[in-house]
Design a protein around this motif. Structure first.
Motif, short mmCIF file in Angstrom:
data_model
loop_
_atom_site.label_atom_id
_atom_site.label_comp_id
_atom_site.label_asym_id
_atom_site.label_seq_id
_atom_site.Cartn_x
_atom_site.Cartn_y
_atom_site.Cartn_z
N ALA A 288 0.84 -1.20 0.00
CA ALA A 288 0.00 0.00 0.00
C ALA A 288 0.87 1.25 0.00
N VAL A 289 0.30 2.31 -0.51
CA VAL A 289 0.89 3.65 -0.41
C VAL A 289 0.04 4.43 0.57
N VAL A 290 0.67 5.09 1.52
CA VAL A 290 -0.07 5.94 2.45
C VAL A 290 0.32 7.39 2.19
N VAL A 291 -0.68 8.25 2.18
CA VAL A 291 -0.40 9.65 1.86
C VAL A 291 -1.36 10.57 2.61
N GLU A 292 -0.85 11.71 3.03
CA GLU A 292 -1.70 12.76 3.61
C GLU A 292 -2.17 13.69 2.50
N PRO A 293 -3.40 14.14 2.54
CA PRO A 293 -3.86 15.12 1.54
C PRO A 293 -3.03 16.40 1.57
N ILE A 294 -2.68 16.83 2.77
CA ILE A 294 -1.71 17.92 2.91
C ILE A 294 -0.72 17.43 3.96
N GLN A 295 0.56 17.37 3.62
CA GLN A 295 1.52 16.91 4.63
C GLN A 295 1.53 17.92 5.76
N SER A 296 1.08 17.49 6.92
CA SER A 296 0.77 18.45 7.96
C SER A 296 1.96 18.67 8.90
N GLU A 297 2.27 17.63 9.67
CA GLU A 297 3.36 17.78 10.63
C GLU A 297 4.67 18.09 9.90
N GLY A 298 4.77 17.58 8.68
CA GLY A 298 6.01 17.74 7.92
C GLY A 298 6.18 19.10 7.27
N GLY A 299 5.26 20.04 7.47
CA GLY A 299 5.49 21.38 6.97
C GLY A 299 4.41 21.96 6.09
N ASP A 300 3.21 21.38 6.11
CA ASP A 300 2.11 21.88 5.28
C ASP A 300 2.51 21.93 3.81
N ASN A 301 2.81 20.74 3.30
CA ASN A 301 3.18 20.63 1.89
C ASN A 301 1.96 20.18 1.09
N HIS A 302 1.68 20.93 0.05
CA HIS A 302 0.49 20.66 -0.77
C HIS A 302 0.86 19.95 -2.07
N ALA A 303 -0.13 19.26 -2.62
CA ALA A 303 -0.04 18.77 -4.00
C ALA A 303 -1.40 19.00 -4.62
N SER A 304 -1.47 18.90 -5.94
CA SER A 304 -2.73 19.25 -6.61
C SER A 304 -3.66 18.05 -6.68
N PRO A 305 -4.95 18.29 -6.91
CA PRO A 305 -5.88 17.18 -7.15
C PRO A 305 -5.39 16.27 -8.28
N ALA A 306 -4.77 16.85 -9.29
CA ALA A 306 -4.28 16.03 -10.41
C ALA A 306 -3.23 15.03 -9.92
N PHE A 307 -2.39 15.46 -9.00
CA PHE A 307 -1.38 14.55 -8.46
C PHE A 307 -2.05 13.35 -7.78
N PHE A 308 -3.06 13.65 -6.98
CA PHE A 308 -3.70 12.56 -6.24
C PHE A 308 -4.49 11.65 -7.17
N ARG A 309 -5.09 12.23 -8.21
CA ARG A 309 -5.75 11.37 -9.19
C ARG A 309 -4.72 10.47 -9.87
N GLY A 310 -3.57 11.06 -10.14
CA GLY A 310 -2.48 10.25 -10.73
C GLY A 310 -2.04 9.14 -9.78
N LEU A 311 -1.98 9.46 -8.51
CA LEU A 311 -1.56 8.47 -7.52
C LEU A 311 -2.57 7.32 -7.46
N ARG A 312 -3.85 7.68 -7.56
CA ARG A 312 -4.89 6.65 -7.58
C ARG A 312 -4.70 5.75 -8.79
N GLU A 313 -4.39 6.37 -9.92
CA GLU A 313 -4.17 5.57 -11.14
C GLU A 313 -2.97 4.65 -11.03
N VAL A 314 -1.88 5.22 -10.55
CA VAL A 314 -0.64 4.43 -10.44
C VAL A 314 -0.84 3.25 -9.50
#
Lengths: 498, 498
Positions: A288-314
């Motif tokens: 499995a891959v585990v991911v936060e929608p926004i990396q919170s404790e690690g510094g509030d790092n964002h990615a786009s909806p497109a990235f997460f859709r891509g992650l779902r595909e991969v």
């Protein structure tokens, strides 16, 4: 009654700023805005240096039996109300940290007070069940009218847990069992004698060398499995044995996102390629891959909806499960009930974990094959705590009654606009502002971060950091525009003190 | 009102048996014995086949959203009282399983009812703190008048947690940090650059290849670190990656212990030699040994005080920490508040973990060097739950008020004597009776164990198993001699039905 924080400093070029407009009112309450807590203070109150003498004395007393080196402030919860947290010296701070993002509907919320004093709560406090064996007669109802009512789309089952760490770890266990079941050829294929013997020695094939992939700077908890996927800071991990599990680089985006769309898209493409390469090549197969929608404790790092859709595909393409860790982002903070609703995914995540603002924990899932093929494989004595499930149900009722997800979305936009103006005014202190359209889940970088956070108390605000140099805002869902005004003017005061 | 369980069968040669004497009373109450729960039923009541129609229907409903394959029975806690558990069909069973050994002072205990409805409880339910950052003003008092009041001898500090698994895992983390600190040369020696970098990749030396040693058949939890030390059953471990940690063979003693003293001593000597050999030779250095005073889930396996004193010596001599897992044995069940008080140790264990009957969890320790050298190394958002700490305090008060540890010691002896007689009468059904002088923490082997446990319900008793073929008794601390009488006659009824 006069607060030491009554505005004495005014924003320059105040005329066009909502943040400045509020300064002309005494109570900060904006026209037409009804406060959720009628008895909430109208402003912070700072009467001593913080920590004051009472807090210092009580902390010294606690130190004898409990490690106090991480103490932010001892708190008088009986005197805390709504968005305001009280210490032991009469100081009352606007709390935009909220117990590390864990208080959703305000201190001493009257509706939760009713839930907490209900006969149902009393019974679940004093007759704690072993939920997997002896659930109470109304457990299905508690789930259906509570945490399952807000289950993410495509998910209709839940495994209850007690903290974010064990929510993630039980989700990982489900992923490993599912992965091996697919390899074996289905739920009816039994374990081999070799598996039965080798697992008792912690050896493969019974205890297989599988892995969970996480992202650099991600945070997923602090127990042994979850800590092996946590990659935010060395201090969390040092000296603790870890599994040989892989990490991919989370997209390193440039902010504001909309100004760097093209290069960010390029970076996300690179990140997705890395994810797929690791899945294909890592020596311990990825379950499995585990991911936060926004990396919170690690510094509030964002990615786009497109990235997460891509992650779902991969992940789909490679038969790898996708676990979305909504421990910090979930329950309304981003202006949706679940942050992954922002993504418009073609198929739902395989599991979504929650805790913090839910005041309980667990993971949602939809695929019935994620129930292990035999009982007692995913099991423990308590499997959560029904009293905390009742609190979550009360929180959901309060969120619905007051439209708090919508409130957070609109207050977040208002706050973000104010911060954008401050960032223009103080570019050296507010950099990489991020979280636009993500409710109040907003952060920025600042070179003197620790000093910023420490100084905040002196102007009446309790605020937290994340990552190496971010200030993270994690107000409650009952944070309103008039609180945003106070926060904005407080930020300016802090900057002037640095 | 007439129970279907009113004695119809009488023990043979009843005259000399306390168990038989009780049969001449209707309420089973022995002369001079005052019931702790005046409103407790006088006997079990079985009115339907179990599960009955209501339980079946409710279970089918729950199955839609929650895995029910491990369900023992859905429970109506509002109708459960003291030692009696109620299902949804009007059946009322004498409960000697007690939520897998987790209910200490009876269902709907009136004192806990008061605790649960106190303003302090309400506040801690609705204002849940991040304890490491924002403990409440009275947290030291809650600890000192509660869980620390009963801290094992030599221990004056506590790290609070939420379940037995995370209590053990945080103790393991403390052990690893302590071990590396000793290797480094003290708390002031800082981490190396190599450690800081390698731990972010889950690699040594930052994430070192250290281990926790446990014993075969031991059970210490189900998260990734704790599961790596759990060795009781394959079904708990299959398909879950595990650390390469060592296990020693727990002494395989013969029962009754006093009849096999010499060969048991020999076996314990062998076991201690094995422990020391593994500590000296195992490829991943052993930071701590974890052991249960009585292996509970693994089959109620006992060892002598001499063995545990030897284990303390071996671990001391080799600079290895000794963690005593009292998750199931703690809080009075063995006739001492902590089971390891039976051992007369020369120096205390390094850590003692607790959960279950404490209704909360954590680990005690005495050595201040077990506080990691920096803050935030042992930390998480909630670090336990103050509402559960208040319940534990109420339990302690109730234990003291009613002398429940003494009650359990004397009731245990009484029950054991009755079981010894049954074992003589039915030697094929009660073998290897064990737990003499260990309160009500009693077990025996029986060839048709699963059938025994299932049949128990039909005669009005809720009872559990452990290991491959043991029946384990885990009554509450409010289990009295008249309950023992009912249990003894029920056991005879079960045997006759097999």
């Amino acid at each position: 009654m006069a607060s030491v924080l009554r505005p004495s400093l005014r924003l320059r070029s105040a005329a066009r700023l909502p943040v400045a407009r509020s300064l002309s009112t005494t109570a900060h309450l904006r026209a037409g805005e009804k406060p959720y807590f009628p008895n909430e203070p109208s402003a912070p109150k700072v009467t001593t240096a913080i920590p004051g003498p009472n807090n210092k004395a009580a902390t010294a007393e606690l130190d004898k039996v409990f490690d106090v080196r991480s103490i932010n402030m001892l708190t008088d919860y009986t005197k805390s109300t709504g968005n305001y947290i009280s210490d032991l010296d009469g100081n009352l701070l606007l709390d935009v940290y909220a117990q590390i993002a864990s208080i959703p509907v305000g201190y001493n919320n009257p509706h939760l007070q009713k839930v907490a004093t209900s006969p149902e709560m009393t019974s679940s406090l004093i007759n704690r069940p072993a939920l997997g064996n002896f659930p109470s007669h109304n457990w299905a109802e508690v789930l259906n009218t509570g945490m399952l009512k807000v289950a993410p789309k495509g998910m209709n089952q839940v495994f209850t847990a007690m903290s974010g760490s064990d929510a993630n770890e039980t989700a990982y266990k489900a992923a490993f069992m599912y992965h091996r079941q697919l390899q074996r050829g289905g739920p009816e294929v039994d374990f081999t004698e070799e598996e039965l013997l080798s697992t008792m020695k912690n050896q493969s094939p019974g205890s297989p060398q599988l892995s969970i992939m996480s992202f650099k700077s991600g945070f997923h908890g602090r127990l042994f499995g979850s800590l092996s996927t946590t990659r935010s800071k060395a201090i969390h991990k040092l000296d603790i044995p870890a599994f040989d599990w892989p990490q991919a680089t989370f997209p390193q985006l440039k902010y504001p996102l909309e100004e760097h769309a093209q290069e960010n898209a390029q970076e996300e493409k690179r990140a997705l390629e890395e994810v797929e390469r690791i899945i294909k090549e890592f020596h311990n197969p990825v379950a499995a891959v585990v991911v936060e929608p926004i990396q919170s404790e690690g510094g509030d790092n964002h990615a786009s909806p497109a990235f997460f859709r891509g992650l779902r595909e991969v992940t789909k393409r490679n038969n790898v499960l996708l676990i979305v860790d909504e421990v910090q982002t979930g329950v309304g903070a981003t202006g949706k009930f679940w942050a992954h609703e922002h993504w418009d995914l073609p198929t739902p995540p395989d599991m979504v974990t929650f805790s913090k603002k839910a005041q309980t924990a667990g993971y949602y899932f939809g695929n019935p094959a994620l129930r292990p093929n035999k009982p007692y494989r995913q099991f423990n004595t308590w499997m959560g705590d029904p009293s905390r499930a009742l609190i979550f149900r009360g929180i959901i009722e309060e969120i619905e009654r007051l439209n708090l997800v919508e409130n957070t979305a609109s207050t977040g936009l208002y706050l973000y606009a104010g911060l954008e103006r401050l960032a223009k005014q103080y570019p050296e202190h507010l950099q990489n502002l991020r979280g636009k359209g993500q409710g109040t889940f907003i952060a920025w970088d600042t070179p003197k971060r620790d000093q910023f956070v420490a100084t905040a108390k002196s102007v009446g605000v309790n605020i937290g950091g994340s990552g190496p140099n971010a200030v993270r805002l994690r107000p409650m869902l009952v944070f309103q525009k008039h609180h945003a005004d106070i926060l904005l003017e407080s930020i300016e005061k802090i900057i002037k003190k640095l």
